[in-house]
Design a protein around this motif. Structure first.
Motif, PDB file in Angstrom:
ATOM      1  N   PHE A  45    -124.301  37.826 -76.623  1.00 28.74           N
ATOM      2  CA  PHE A  45    -124.287  38.656 -75.421  1.00 28.74           C
ATOM      3  C   PHE A  45    -123.264  38.132 -74.418  1.00 28.74           C
ATOM      4  N   VAL A  46    -123.231  36.841 -74.196  1.00 28.44           N
ATOM      5  CA  VAL A  46    -122.320  36.269 -73.203  1.00 28.44           C
ATOM      6  C   VAL A  46    -120.863  36.512 -73.577  1.00 28.44           C
ATOM      7  N   TYR A  47    -120.482  36.192 -74.807  1.00 33.43           N
ATOM      8  CA  TYR A  47    -119.077  36.377 -75.194  1.00 33.43           C
ATOM      9  C   TYR A  47    -118.711  37.864 -75.253  1.00 33.43           C
ATOM     10  N   GLY A  48    -119.662  38.711 -75.628  1.00 31.50           N
ATOM     11  CA  GLY A  48    -119.417  40.153 -75.593  1.00 31.50           C
ATOM     12  C   GLY A  48    -119.267  40.653 -74.169  1.00 31.50           C
ATOM     13  N   GLU A  72    -115.067  50.501 -77.619  1.00 32.42           N
ATOM     14  CA  GLU A  72    -115.804  51.242 -76.583  1.00 32.42           C
ATOM     15  C   GLU A  72    -117.284  50.881 -76.560  1.00 32.42           C
ATOM     16  N   SER A  73    -117.850  50.578 -77.716  1.00 31.53           N
ATOM     17  CA  SER A  73    -119.278  50.248 -77.789  1.00 31.53           C
ATOM     18  C   SER A  73    -119.631  49.013 -76.959  1.00 31.53           C
ATOM     19  N   TYR A  74    -118.656  48.151 -76.700  1.00 31.33           N
ATOM     20  CA  TYR A  74    -118.916  46.930 -75.931  1.00 31.33           C
ATOM     21  C   TYR A  74    -119.360  47.252 -74.503  1.00 31.33           C
ATOM     22  N   THR A  75    -118.818  48.300 -73.927  1.00 32.65           N
ATOM     23  CA  THR A  75    -119.166  48.625 -72.544  1.00 32.65           C
ATOM     24  C   THR A  75    -120.658  48.873 -72.409  1.00 32.65           C
ATOM     25  N   GLU A  76    -121.215  49.675 -73.273  1.00 34.28           N
ATOM     26  CA  GLU A  76    -122.657  49.961 -73.195  1.00 34.28           C
ATOM     27  C   GLU A  76    -123.494  48.723 -73.526  1.00 34.28           C
ATOM     28  N   LEU A  77    -123.093  47.992 -74.555  1.00 35.26           N
ATOM     29  CA  LEU A  77    -123.870  46.827 -74.988  1.00 35.26           C
ATOM     30  C   LEU A  77    -123.853  45.686 -73.973  1.00 35.26           C
ATOM     31  N   PHE A  78    -122.696  45.478 -73.338  1.00 29.34           N
ATOM     32  CA  PHE A  78    -122.491  44.230 -72.603  1.00 29.34           C
ATOM     33  C   PHE A  78    -122.178  44.380 -71.111  1.00 29.34           C
ATOM     34  N   CYS A 103    -113.156  38.167 -77.081  1.00 28.91           N
ATOM     35  CA  CYS A 103    -113.160  37.471 -75.797  1.00 28.91           C
ATOM     36  C   CYS A 103    -111.925  36.569 -75.672  1.00 28.91           C
ATOM     37  N   THR A 104    -111.673  35.771 -76.670  1.00 26.70           N
ATOM     38  CA  THR A 104    -110.541  34.843 -76.646  1.00 26.70           C
ATOM     39  C   THR A 104    -109.215  35.601 -76.538  1.00 26.70           C
ATOM     40  N   ARG A 105    -109.061  36.625 -77.346  1.00 28.86           N
ATOM     41  CA  ARG A 105    -107.819  37.406 -77.343  1.00 28.86           C
ATOM     42  C   ARG A 105    -107.621  38.111 -76.001  1.00 28.86           C
ATOM     43  N   ASN A 148    -112.082  32.739 -63.633  1.00 30.50           N
ATOM     44  CA  ASN A 148    -112.636  31.384 -63.548  1.00 30.50           C
ATOM     45  C   ASN A 148    -114.134  31.360 -63.246  1.00 30.50           C
ATOM     46  N   ASP A 149    -114.539  31.820 -62.083  1.00 31.77           N
ATOM     47  CA  ASP A 149    -115.939  31.690 -61.663  1.00 31.77           C
ATOM     48  C   ASP A 149    -116.895  32.468 -62.561  1.00 31.77           C
ATOM     49  N   HIS A 150    -116.594  33.721 -62.791  1.00 26.25           N
ATOM     50  CA  HIS A 150    -117.458  34.557 -63.618  1.00 26.25           C
ATOM     51  C   HIS A 150    -117.573  33.983 -65.029  1.00 26.25           C
ATOM     52  N   THR A 151    -116.471  33.546 -65.562  1.00 19.57           N
ATOM     53  CA  THR A 151    -116.456  32.982 -66.913  1.00 19.57           C
ATOM     54  C   THR A 151    -117.293  31.702 -66.975  1.00 19.57           C
ATOM     55  N   MET A 152    -117.096  30.803 -66.023  1.00 20.52           N
ATOM     56  CA  MET A 152    -117.854  29.541 -66.036  1.00 20.52           C
ATOM     57  C   MET A 152    -119.344  29.776 -65.826  1.00 20.52           C
ATOM     58  N   PHE A 153    -119.700  30.740 -64.986  1.00 18.52           N
ATOM     59  CA  PHE A 153    -121.109  31.063 -64.783  1.00 18.52           C
ATOM     60  C   PHE A 153    -121.768  31.392 -66.122  1.00 18.52           C
ATOM     61  N   HIS A 154    -121.107  32.244 -66.902  1.00 24.82           N
ATOM     62  CA  HIS A 154    -121.680  32.647 -68.182  1.00 24.82           C
ATOM     63  C   HIS A 154    -121.583  31.551 -69.240  1.00 24.82           C
ATOM     64  N   TYR A 155    -120.551  30.743 -69.191  1.00 33.59           N
ATOM     65  CA  TYR A 155    -120.493  29.609 -70.117  1.00 33.59           C
ATOM     66  C   TYR A 155    -121.651  28.639 -69.835  1.00 33.59           C
ATOM     67  N   GLY A 156    -122.065  28.538 -68.588  1.00 31.92           N
ATOM     68  CA  GLY A 156    -123.237  27.728 -68.258  1.00 31.92           C
ATOM     69  C   GLY A 156    -124.491  28.263 -68.927  1.00 31.92           C
ATOM     70  N   GLN A 157    -124.583  29.588 -69.062  1.00 37.23           N
ATOM     71  CA  GLN A 157    -125.720  30.171 -69.768  1.00 37.23           C
ATOM     72  C   GLN A 157    -125.704  29.761 -71.242  1.00 37.23           C
ATOM     73  N   VAL A 158    -124.529  29.754 -71.841  1.00 33.87           N
ATOM     74  CA  VAL A 158    -124.426  29.348 -73.245  1.00 33.87           C
ATOM     75  C   VAL A 158    -124.764  27.863 -73.382  1.00 33.87           C
ATOM     76  N   SER A 159    -124.336  27.068 -72.427  1.00 31.49           N
ATOM     77  CA  SER A 159    -124.658  25.644 -72.468  1.00 31.49           C
ATOM     78  C   SER A 159    -126.166  25.421 -72.429  1.00 31.49           C
TER      79      SER A 159
END
Length: 171
Positions: A45-48, A72-78, A103-105, A148-159
């Protein structure tokens, strides 16, 4: 190249390394599962979720989506506010490999664009999204938060998810 883009992307280089490290030692067959008794966002969910934002940023600053585009399916899912569901049988979400590759690309393409933006565009008021305009005001402030901020917030969830699943810290 503007100075603001350089500052934003310098921070993201560190953020990106941490995000990749979070995938280390992860069993992808469990990456869409919630830990028992804990209602949290799982890595799929986080990376999506993160994967959908580079294309949104590109649209707001008037750039072609290019490699930031995701299915397009990512918008509804994530999208913001979507519920992260336990998907132990793999029937709801794409695979961890798929979402992390998108996500990486997408972030690599966004960061490449941001590095080349002039400061005039960065200090320009956001157009096309009252919510983002009210929250951030300028393109540069919005881009900095999203990269930066939004990404790190969610990476904290994965951690946190990693620890709940018995995996070691990577930070």
């Amino acid at each position: 190249m503007g100075q603001v883009g350089t500052l934003i992307t310098a921070g993201y280089n560190r953020v990106s390394a941490l995000g990749g490290g979070l995938l280390k030692d992860m069993d992808s067959s469990k990456a869409a599962c919630k830990p028992e008794g804990i209602d949290c966002n799982h890595p799929v969910f986080v990376y999506g979720h993160l994967a959908i934002y580079p294309q949104m940023v590109m649209g707001l600053i008037g750039k072609e989506l290019g490699d930031t585009a995701v299915p397009e399916s990512y918008t509804e899912l994530f999208t913001h506010g979507a519920e992260c569901k336990d998907d132990s049988d793999g029937s709801i979400y794409p695979s961890l490999e798929e979402v992390s590759e998108h996500c990486t690309r997408a972030y690599a393409a966004l960061v490449e664009t941001v590095q080349g933006l002039d400061d005039d565009l960065m200090f320009k008021d956001i157009e096309g999204s009252e919510g983002f305009k009210n929250a951030f005001g300028t393109n540069g402030a919005m881009i900095n938060f999203m990269v930066n901020d939004h990404t790190m917030f969610h990476y904290g969830q994965v951690s946190t998810w990693r620890r709940a699943m018995g995996l070691a810290s990577v930070m």
